[in-house]
Every structure is written in structure tokens, then in C-alpha cells.
Design a protein around this motif. Structure first.
Motif, mmCIF file in Angstrom:
data_model
loop_
_atom_site.group_PDB
_atom_site.id
_atom_site.type_symbol
_atom_site.label_atom_id
_atom_site.label_comp_id
_atom_site.label_asym_id
_atom_site.label_seq_id
_atom_site.Cartn_x
_atom_site.Cartn_y
_atom_site.Cartn_z
ATOM 1 N N TYR A 170 17.451 38.840 12.458
ATOM 2 C CA TYR A 170 18.651 38.903 11.464
ATOM 3 C C TYR A 170 18.089 39.983 10.583
ATOM 4 N N VAL A 172 17.716 40.517 6.553
ATOM 5 C CA VAL A 172 17.769 39.986 5.472
ATOM 6 C C VAL A 172 17.728 40.917 4.317
ATOM 7 N N ALA A 175 21.164 40.879 -2.069
ATOM 8 C CA ALA A 175 22.587 40.412 -2.192
ATOM 9 C C ALA A 175 23.555 41.535 -2.470
ATOM 10 N N HIS A 177 23.094 44.836 -1.527
ATOM 11 C CA HIS A 177 23.108 45.802 -0.695
ATOM 12 C C HIS A 177 24.415 46.178 -0.363
ATOM 13 N N ALA A 180 25.731 44.108 2.887
ATOM 14 C CA ALA A 180 25.825 42.688 2.778
ATOM 15 C C ALA A 180 26.745 42.126 3.131
ATOM 16 N N GLU A 181 27.967 42.684 3.099
ATOM 17 C CA GLU A 181 29.197 42.016 3.463
ATOM 18 C C GLU A 181 29.558 42.330 4.834
ATOM 19 N N GLN A 230 11.035 37.098 2.723
ATOM 20 C CA GLN A 230 12.211 36.683 2.294
ATOM 21 C C GLN A 230 12.190 36.609 0.819
ATOM 22 N N PRO A 249 16.753 32.047 3.358
ATOM 23 C CA PRO A 249 16.899 32.930 2.458
ATOM 24 C C PRO A 249 17.086 32.449 1.065
ATOM 25 N N THR A 253 19.805 36.967 -1.953
ATOM 26 C CA THR A 253 19.817 37.634 -0.554
ATOM 27 C C THR A 253 21.044 37.425 0.169
ATOM 28 N N ALA A 254 21.160 38.285 1.162
ATOM 29 C CA ALA A 254 22.330 38.026 2.239
ATOM 30 C C ALA A 254 21.655 38.261 3.614
ATOM 31 N N VAL A 255 22.191 37.384 4.711
ATOM 32 C CA VAL A 255 21.672 37.470 5.970
ATOM 33 C C VAL A 255 22.982 38.108 6.719
ATOM 34 N N VAL A 256 22.677 39.231 7.539
ATOM 35 C CA VAL A 256 23.645 39.617 8.426
ATOM 36 C C VAL A 256 23.012 39.734 9.760
#
Length: 304
Positions: A170, A172, A175, A177, A180-181, A230, A249, A253-256
């Protein structure tokens, strides 16, 4: 009959490409190494090594014998380790594991194993596959929880491999970025970002990907710990690629997910191909059951 000690000498010569360096490793004199190789050649009836001013190279017969020597000496080392354990009385089981796999899969498997086999004395060693697989081959460990990316197992000769699960990577991101969405992201879309590296193998994958995609990998931080990596992403240092089971996370942070085809680690259990330790199979099956539960619907999301 081929002398086992001479096989060890040949193996050292093959590894170091020099009688002098092999002698240092074996704590022998170069003359003694040369004598052992000469005796091996006489008994075999074929030359096994060619000497030159640039060092020593093996002949085709020598290479075949060196490959066999590696298997034979590994088997002997493993049997010796098992004999030493017999002298201890209580049965023992030594498992080597990489950090995130041990954290994610091993506790549940060990809990089931200890309940079923309270008589066994367990030892757990932390090691990456490059170290843990040779440990299994030599008998220093009875099995290893390990992984590999694409391609064969590192140092996998003489080992059985029980697949457990696929561990996708993934992205990382901080938030705030720009991506991020997103529902999924291509690594090439992060070409302009600086990277936080959490593992040498992930770094190798990223560098191969960057070369193929035609961009330069900009490294902001390099670590050997995905969890530390992370926290650096959360601090705004850069972006990272992290395997599913290592996701933890932190705030900020955001996980995509990565876009298909998603790169993944292949997790499994390595054990000796011949004469495995009896309790190793029981722990391997406990790990398989734990991995199967992890793969059930609703259990594959990022760790909190």
C-alpha cells in the motif's frame, strides 16, 4: 568414497575463489587446503579447480561437486543440531521469523501450538529471509516464517515451501497529500515525491519500478522498520510503500491501495526438504490456520 571434510574445503574455495582466503576461513594453512583439493582430484579422477594469478576457479566437475557439498554439509549440520537437542532431553523447536510476519501471524499460531504441545521448549529468532533460510538449511532453526517478492526464494535450495498468504503493498501518504483521497494510485504518480524506505527489499522493488517507469527515486529517509517509516510519513518527511500486515498508520497519514496489478510479498513457511523436525509440521499448520483466518472476508483491511 569422497571425504566429507574435503567437500567442506572445496566449498570454501568455491565461496572465496582463493586457497589463501579459504584457508583463513577454515583455520588451515594454504598448503593444507591445496593438499586436500589435490587429494580430492586424485580420488575423483578429474580436476576440480584451476589455479591462475587471478585466483582459483572451479571446473565443471568442481562446480557440480561444490553444489553437492553445500547440500551434504547442510544435511550434516542439521543432523548434528538435532542430535545436540536430543541430549537436552526436552524436545525443542526453533523458529526464525521476519519482524512484521512474526508480529502478525506468529502469536496466534504459537498460542495454538503451545496448547497442543506444552512439552516443547520454543525459541523464536528474528531474522530476514536471507539469514533465516540458511539457518533452516544448517539446522540452526527448524523452520522459518519468511517471504519473497517475484522470483524464487533467496537461498531456497533444499527447502520445502508452504505458501501462507499474499501480502499486497500500500502507499502510505501524509494526510494532506494530493493523492490521499484517491481509490488507488500508481507508484509513477508519486515520482516527484520523496520516499521513506522501510525495507531493503521494498527499496529494491521501487528502484526497479522507477527504472522501468523512467524516473529517479528521491529518498528522504531509509530505515529497516516499517513502523518507524510510517511515523516519518506522518511527520511529513515523505511517502512510503508498506505491506498490508505491517500497516499501522499513525495520525496524519492516509493509506491508499496501489493500482492493479498490485505488487505483493509472498508469505510462507520454509522447512528442510528432507527429515524435517517433527514438531515443525505442527507449527507450520498452525501458521497456515492463522493465515487462513486472516484471509477471511472482513479481515484483510489495514491494521489500525
Amino acid at each position: 568414497m569422497i571425504d566429507v571434510h574435503r567437500l567442506r574445503v572445496l566449498r570454501a574455495v568455491a565461496e572465496h575463489g582463493s586457497f589463501n582466503r579459504a584457508a583463513t576461513t577454515l583455520r588451515m594453512t594454504p598448503s593444507a587446503v591445496s593438499q586436500h583439493i589435490a587429494a580430492l582430484e586424485r580420488g575423483l579422477g578429474h580436476p576440480v579447480a584451476e589455479r591462475s594469478t587471478r585466483g582459483v576457479t572451479l571446473t565443471e566437475a568442481g562446480r557440480m561437486l561444490a553444489e553437492t557439498a553445500e547440500t551434504v554439509t547442510a544435511e550434516l549440520d542439521r543432523v548434528r543440531a538435532r542430535i545436540d537437542r536430543l541430549a537436552a532431553g526436552r524436545p525443542r523447536l526453533t523458529v526464525a521469523t521476519f519482524t512484521s510476519g512474526g508480529r502478525h501471524l506468529l502469536p496466534g499460531a504459537l498460542s495454538a501450538f503451545v496448547t497442543a504441545h506444552p512439552e516443547v521448549e520454543l525459541t523464536v529468532l528474528e531474522a530476514e529471509p536471507e539469514t533465516s533460510l540458511p539457518m533452516v538449511r544448517s539446522g540452526a532453526a527448524d523452520l522459518a516464517l519468511a517471504y519473497h517478492f517475484d522470483g524464487p526464494l533467496p537461498s531456497g535450495t533444499g527447502l520445502s515451501w508452504l505458501p501462507l498468504l499474499e501480502d499486497p503493498l500500500y502507499a502510505v501518504l501524509p494526510a494532506g497529500h494530493r493523492l490521499a483521497e484517491r481509490a488507488a494510485v500508481e507508484p509513477a504518480e508519486l515520482a516527484a515525491d520523496r520516499w521513506v524506505l522501510g525495507c531493503l527489499k521494498t527499496e529494491a522493488f521501487l528502484r526497479r519500478y522507477a527504472d522501468r517507469a523512467g524516473f529517479e527515486l528521491l529518498v528522504a529517509a531509509s530505515t529497516t522498520d516499517y513502523f518507524f517509516a510510517q511515523t516519518l510519513v506522518g511527520a511529513g518527511v515523505g511517502v512510503a510503500l508498506v505491506p498490508h500486515i505491517a500497516l499501522a498508520p499513525p495520525a496524519g497519514t492516509a493509506v491508499v491501495p496501489l493500482a492493479p496489478p498490485r505488487p505483493a510479498r509472498h508469505l510462507g513457511v520454509a522447512a528442510p526438504l528432507h527429515a524435517p523436525q517433527p514438531y515443525a509440521a505442527a507449527l507450520a499448520q498452525a501458521l497456515r490456520a492463522t493465515a487462513a483466518r486472516d484471509a477471511e472476508p472482513g479481515t484483510t483491511g489495514p491494521a489500525a
